[in-house]
Design an enzyme around this catalytic site. Structure first.
Site, PDB file in Angstrom:
ATOM      1  N   LYS A 101       0.830  -1.196   0.000  1.00 57.06           N
ATOM      2  CA  LYS A 101       0.000   0.000   0.000  1.00 57.06           C
ATOM      3  C   LYS A 101       0.869   1.251   0.000  1.00 57.06           C
ATOM      4  CE  LYS A 101      -3.726  -0.312   2.396  1.00 57.06           C
ATOM      5  NZ  LYS A 101      -4.576  -0.449   3.571  1.00 57.06           N
ATOM      6  N   ARG A 120      -3.340   3.009   8.626  1.00 60.40           N
ATOM      7  CA  ARG A 120      -3.670   1.744   7.978  1.00 60.40           C
ATOM      8  C   ARG A 120      -2.461   0.839   7.888  1.00 60.40           C
ATOM      9  NH1 ARG A 120      -8.184   2.440   4.175  1.00 60.40           N
ATOM     10  NH2 ARG A 120      -8.797   4.604   4.213  1.00 60.40           N
ATOM     11  N   GLY A 153      -8.032  -6.947   4.482  1.00 59.80           N
ATOM     12  CA  GLY A 153      -8.890  -7.039   5.669  1.00 59.80           C
ATOM     13  C   GLY A 153      -8.299  -7.818   6.828  1.00 59.80           C
ATOM     14  N   MET A 160      -5.533  -7.193   8.638  1.00 58.58           N
ATOM     15  CA  MET A 160      -4.948  -6.416   9.736  1.00 58.58           C
ATOM     16  C   MET A 160      -5.797  -5.169   9.978  1.00 58.58           C
ATOM     17  SD  MET A 160      -0.962  -7.001   8.983  1.00 58.58           S
ATOM     18  CE  MET A 160      -1.143  -6.424   7.339  1.00 58.58           C
ATOM     19  N   ARG A 163      -3.635  -1.494  -6.190  1.00 60.27           N
ATOM     20  CA  ARG A 163      -2.825  -2.704  -6.052  1.00 60.27           C
ATOM     21  C   ARG A 163      -3.197  -3.664  -7.172  1.00 60.27           C
ATOM     22  NH1 ARG A 163      -6.127  -4.509  -0.675  1.00 60.27           N
ATOM     23  NH2 ARG A 163      -8.070  -4.885  -1.747  1.00 60.27           N
ATOM     24  N   HIS A 168     -16.049  -8.764   1.354  1.00 60.97           N
ATOM     25  CA  HIS A 168     -14.972  -9.599   1.896  1.00 60.97           C
ATOM     26  C   HIS A 168     -15.092 -11.033   1.394  1.00 60.97           C
ATOM     27  CE1 HIS A 168     -13.299 -12.262   5.042  1.00 60.97           C
ATOM     28  NE2 HIS A 168     -12.292 -11.408   4.976  1.00 60.97           N
ATOM     29  N   SER A 216      15.462 -41.702  -9.825  1.00 62.63           N
ATOM     30  CA  SER A 216      14.272 -40.888  -9.625  1.00 62.63           C
ATOM     31  C   SER A 216      14.160 -40.636  -8.124  1.00 62.63           C
ATOM     32  CB  SER A 216      13.042 -41.622 -10.142  1.00 62.63           C
ATOM     33  OG  SER A 216      11.902 -40.848  -9.879  1.00 62.63           O
ATOM     34  N   THR A 276      10.805 -38.340  -3.212  1.00 63.75           N
ATOM     35  CA  THR A 276      10.940 -37.386  -2.105  1.00 63.75           C
ATOM     36  C   THR A 276       9.875 -37.564  -1.023  1.00 63.75           C
ATOM     37  OG1 THR A 276       9.892 -35.843  -3.635  1.00 63.75           O
ATOM     38  CG2 THR A 276      12.253 -35.575  -3.265  1.00 63.75           C
ATOM     39  N   ASP A 334       9.300 -40.590   0.482  1.00 64.85           N
ATOM     40  CA  ASP A 334      10.060 -41.382   1.457  1.00 64.85           C
ATOM     41  C   ASP A 334      11.331 -40.664   1.890  1.00 64.85           C
ATOM     42  OD1 ASP A 334       8.832 -43.870   2.265  1.00 64.85           O
ATOM     43  OD2 ASP A 334       8.805 -44.374   0.138  1.00 64.85           O
ATOM     44  N   CYS A 343       9.869 -38.012  -8.456  1.00 59.43           N
ATOM     45  CA  CYS A 343       8.516 -38.532  -8.622  1.00 59.43           C
ATOM     46  C   CYS A 343       7.715 -38.476  -7.329  1.00 59.43           C
ATOM     47  CB  CYS A 343       8.534 -39.947  -9.184  1.00 59.43           C
ATOM     48  SG  CYS A 343       9.322 -41.132  -8.090  1.00 59.43           S
ATOM     49  N   TYR A 402      13.808 -34.014 -15.175  1.00 57.65           N
ATOM     50  CA  TYR A 402      12.346 -33.965 -15.263  1.00 57.65           C
ATOM     51  C   TYR A 402      11.709 -34.008 -13.878  1.00 57.65           C
ATOM     52  CZ  TYR A 402      12.257 -39.017 -14.350  1.00 57.65           C
ATOM     53  OH  TYR A 402      12.403 -40.236 -13.764  1.00 57.65           O
TER      54      TYR A 402
HETATM   55  C1  PEP Z   1       8.293 -41.552  -2.913  1.00 52.72           C
HETATM   56  O1  PEP Z   1       8.624 -42.139  -1.897  1.00 52.72           O
HETATM   57  O2  PEP Z   1       8.532 -40.351  -3.107  1.00 52.72           O
HETATM   58  C2  PEP Z   1       7.523 -42.244  -3.953  1.00 52.72           C
HETATM   59  C3  PEP Z   1       7.214 -41.627  -5.076  1.00 52.72           C
HETATM   60  O3  PEP Z   1       7.123 -43.489  -3.679  1.00 52.72           O
HETATM   61  P1  PEP Z   1       5.829 -43.841  -2.801  1.00 52.72           P
HETATM   62  O4  PEP Z   1       5.104 -42.577  -2.568  1.00 52.72           O
HETATM   63  O5  PEP Z   1       5.065 -44.825  -3.594  1.00 52.72           O
HETATM   64  O6  PEP Z   1       6.453 -44.404  -1.578  1.00 52.72           O
HETATM   65 MG    MG Z   2       8.550 -44.267  -1.861  1.00 50.82          MG
END
Ligand code: PEP
Ligand code: MG
Length: 887
Positions: A27, A97, A106, A108, A342, A459, A774, A777, A779, A842, A862
């Protein structure tokens, strides 16, 4: 003492610009910009976000030097205005303000009409020759100051006002005369004293300091906190405070106040500014939806000169900001003042259209539009369900179509109840007379929002549009009966929990569940934006898909292959379960192989379907991962069955036979037990069967189409290079056996998932046996943080996020400092020994925009995500590339 010493903490509006958002808040920076552009902006100054942070960190104490700086800027403002704060003859009045770097509408606090007291109110009355106006301004100030600064319940003031109206037989506030307002002021001051133990402060400078403190502190209130969490705004930015000379939209019939968008914020249509205004009213009246507003077009008839100037000003602002603007304005006795501009919040439909139109209008390049005007997370809303109009029942009521999309749910009347039911997984529609920022948590939990009052700039509407939730507002046919926990709508009475459907696209409301249509993913504007993103991005985008249907759907969204095909569901369908159980319970290798031989044709058919759907694109198939007990009946149920059978003397040989095996397979912590490649080491025949089925399916599809699928076989949950070496050998042997039998040649790659810290840290050794990595993430987050992915969310993680221990849910947005670092280390180690190794991700993070950005920065090849997030990931990947180039 605070540490902010020697730093400028206050800026006059003519000292700043729009590039100073960090320091002046959105602002403040925009008001400074409008001042620079020579637009009619009331004078004032901005206290910086740094001053706010200093104040909060010091335990709510003004940083050194701040009071003196405020004195200096106030003196300058008084000089410019030719009036003094609190002057009994002709007082300067100011608004105070909040204004953070990112707009938090709205959330704050704001105080208006500051500087009035028992004496200056008389001066104002004389100066304006309008006693009623002066007294009304003062009573508003006492109420707002009482509520915002001193914490006196707003409802007590409102009740006093309602009582007075009733006692005088007044239909509206406007019917109360000066004597009535004097009585009201006396009551208000009594309420203030009751609530605080002190008299209402008369000293204007003390009023100002208290208001500034209240605005600083409002950064930490619950609704502001919730809003930041929902919108990913960091908690440590602080808010700036804008002190600005008041102008009045409530001095008579030639005064007005309103809000407007430079283009349609629901559809994105250009050239048609729209908004709401109220004649003879003060700012908050419009947004609060308390009085029924007029639409902007009508302003042309009421105050034509001001209207023309406003439209011209809005066009200039659009050209300056090169984005749709949302402005606040006030007209005082025919003179226009701009209070705020804004970048306007908009629906996903409007967002993609505006991004394209701005390119066509020559205001932005494609890359600039992609980078600055497209929020990839909002793109998902284009995939929101819409009402099936052709088959919809008769609507019971209609209101303002405030935020597009349709939603079905049980009605609830309180935000807390919406939150409670929402957390139990119920679909709810929050129904209110009007919403306030205190309802935010309920709006987050609801599928949609329905209000009895307010329009497109209420709002409820603004917040819903930002959240991408359907909303219908201003439905006059609703009457909520708080005492009974029920409502009447169009003559129908509905109790809490009764189902309704709201259509935010048309503004209609239906009793019961109306049919919804899946959204149209072929939005032409989105198509163009995706083209820009595809041209810019370096990351490839694949999908996580387990069935041919999912694969085909994702391909329609632009997926460039499958990054993860989980094979476990293929073991769970129909008659397969029984064969899988036989395999698990087999007494010896021969019996197991027999069961596997029966499973193989099913698997082959599944793989063929997926290869056909993804013809010409890579398909990564992961070998079996979950613990085998998941395919058996639960230990508790089985124990019960056996106990009942024995106690009642009715033999249950099946249960008796299963029980010892299920007991044997039971694990206390199966997520860290016999799963992933450990299964393959234990029973290599399972993986051999899967590899053979993959190879056979690839041969079949190649023979059928002449096109061999690009097969990638992936081994999960590897910790040691040796695990991969052994299993790779099994997989290759099984595949080669099939290829020899079929007399075919198929290229296939064998790789692994990196889901354990040990694998990441020894990635150079693991890479020796892998054609690709791959990053799993999900696990990897679980095992790096030691947060159970099944238990953390909804339990302690909620508290962690509330207390700001961690900035975001690490299962949603990658933890860059920990998990991200492991990804980077593993990538470097792997590329060090195998420069061409293909690297992807993945886990769920593959479709989360900030995590996609991380994957780009980390140089992965990827990302792979669920079908519905493929377009989101394409755009996020394009933005990352444009941003990196500084384009
Ligand atoms: C993971 O662990 O990120 C994964 C893609 O395998 P899953 O979710 O099947 O354990
Ligand atoms: Mg996994």
């Amino acid at each position: 003492m605070t540490s902010v010493v020697g730093v400028k903490l206050v800026y006059d509006f003519d000292e700043g610009s729009r590039d100073m958002r960090d320091l002046l808040g959105g602002k403040g920076a925009n008001v400074a910009e409008m001042t620079r552009l020579g637009l009619p902006v009331p004078r004032g100054f901005t206290i910086t976000t740094e001053a706010c942070i200093g104040y909060l960190r010091a335990g709510n104490r003004f940083p050194d030097g701040l009071p003196e700086e405020i004195d200096g800027h106030l003196a300058r403002l008084e000089e410019q205005a030719g009036k003094r704060l609190g002057d009994p003859e002709d007082p300067l009045l100011v608004s105070v303000r909040s204004g953070a770097k990112f707009s938090m509408p709205g959330m704050m606090d704001t105080v208006l009409n500051l500087g009035l007291n028992d004496r200056s109110v008389e001066g104002l009355a004389k100066r304006t020759a309008n006693e009623r106006f002066a007294l009304d301004s003062y009573r508003r100030f006492v109420q707002m100051f009482g509520d915002v600064v001193a914490g006196v319940e707003k409802a007590r003031f409102e009740a006093a006002l309602a009582d007075l109206r009733a006692a005088r037989g007044a239909a509206s506030d406007a019917d109360l005369g000066p004597d009535d307002l004097r009585d009201l002021l006396a009551t208000y001051k009594r309420i203030y004293r009751d609530g605080t133990g002190e008299d209402f402060p008369q000293e204007p400078r003390a009023q100002l300091d208290a208001a500034i403190r209240a605005v600083f502190e409002s950064w930490e209130n619950r609704r502001a906190y919730d809003y930041r969490r929902l919108n990913g705004i960091p908690h440590d930015l602080g808010t700036a405070v804008n002190v600005q000379q008041m102008v009045f939209g409530n001095t008579g019939p030639r005064s007005a106040t309103g809000v407007a968008f430079t283009r349609n914020n629901a559809t994105g249509e250009a050239g048609k500014p729209f908004g709401d205004f109220l004649v003879n009213a003060q700012g908050e009246d419009v947004v609060a939806g308390i009085r029924n507003t007029q639409s902007l077009g009508e302003l042309r008839d009421v105050l034509p000169d001001a209207y023309d100037q406003l439209v011209e000003t809005m066009a200039l602002l659009e050209r300056t900001y090169r984005d749709m603007q949302d402005v606040e304005f006030t007209i005082e006795d025919g003179r226009l003042y701009m209070l705020q501009t804004r970048n306007g919040k908009r629906s996903a439909q409007a967002m993609v259209r505006i991004a394209c139109d701005m390119v066509d209008e020559g205001l932005r390049t494609e890359e600039e539009s992609l980078r600055d005007l497209v929020d990839p997370a909002q793109v998902r809303q284009l995939l929101l369900p819409q009402l099936d109009v052709a088959n919809a029942p008769e609507a019971v009521a209609e209101g303002v179509n405030a935020s597009p999309g349709a939603a079905v749910g049980g009605v609830v009347f309180e935000a807390d109840e919406a939150e409670r039911r929402g957390s139990l997984g119920e679909r709810v529609i929050l129904v209110r007379d009007e919403t306030t920022p205190d309802d935010l948590h309920g709006m987050i939990a609801a599928q949609g929002i329905l209000t009895a009052r307010g329009g497109k700039t209420s709002h409820a509407a603004i917040v819903a549009v930002g959240m991408g939730k359907p909303a219908v507002c201003g439905v006059g046919a609703i009457s909520i009966d708080d005492a009974d926990g029920a409502m009447t709508i169009g003559g129908r009475r509905l109790a809490e929990g009764d189902t309704i459907t709201i259509d935010g696209t048309s503004g209609k409301v239906f009793v019961g569940e109306a049919p919804l249509l899946e959204p149209d993913p072929d939005n032409p504007y989105l198509g163009r934006i995706l083209e820009w993103a595809d041209r810019a991005r370096r990351l490839r985008v694949r999908t996580n898909a387990d069935t041919p249907e999912e694969a085909a759907q994702a391909r329609g969204f632009g997926a460039e292959g499958i990054g993860l095909c989980r094979t476990e569901h293929m073991f769970r369908e129909g008659e397969r379960t029984e064969i899988v159980q036989r395999m698990i319970l087999a007494a010896d290798d021969d019996a197991r192989r027999e069961a596997l031989d029966r499973l193989r044709p099913f698997q082959e058919r599944d793989f063929e379907g997926i290869f056909r759907a993804m013809a010409g694109l890579p398909v990564t198939i992961r070998l079996l991962d979950p613990p085998l007990h998941e395919f058996l009946p639960s230990l508790v149920e089985l124990s019960e069955r056996v106990a009942v059978a024995r106690a009642t003397g009715t033999p249950d040989p099946e249960a008796e036979a299963l029980l010892p095996r299920v007991q044997q397979m039971h694990e206390v912590n199966p997520m860290l037990g016999t799963r992933g490649c450990r299964l393959g080491i234990e029973w290599p025949d399972v993986y051999r069967m899967q590899a053979a089925a993959i190879a056979s399916a690839a041969c079949t599809v190649k023979e059928e189409t002449g096109d061999a699928p690009l097969v990638e076989i992936m081994i999960p949950l590897v910790a040691f290079a040796e695990e991969l070496r052994l299993l790779r050998a099994e997989v290759v042997d099984a595949c080669e056996t099939v290829l020899r039998e079929r007399g075919e040649r198929i290229e296939y790659a064998v790789g692994t998932m990196i889901e354990l810290p040990r694998a990441a840290l020894t990635a150079d050794e693991v890479a020796a046996h892998a054609d690709f990595f791959s990053f799993g993430t999900n696990d990897l987050t679980q095992t790096t943080l030691g947060f159970s992915r099944d238990d953390a969310e909804g339990k302690f993680l909620t508290r962690y996020l509330q207390r700001n221990v961690i900035p975001a849910n690490p299962f949603e947005t990658i933890d860059r400092g920990g998990v991200g670092k492991l990804v980077e280390v593993a990538s470097d180690l792997a590329r060090g020994v195998k420069p061409g190794i293909k690297l992807g991700i993945c886990g769920e993070h593959g479709g989360d925009p900030p995590s996609v950005r991380f994957c780009h920065d980390a140089g992965l090849d990827y990302v792979s995500c669920s079908p519905y997030r493929v377009q989101v990931a394409r755009i996020a990947a394009g933005q990352a590339a444009v941003d990196e180039r500084g384009g």
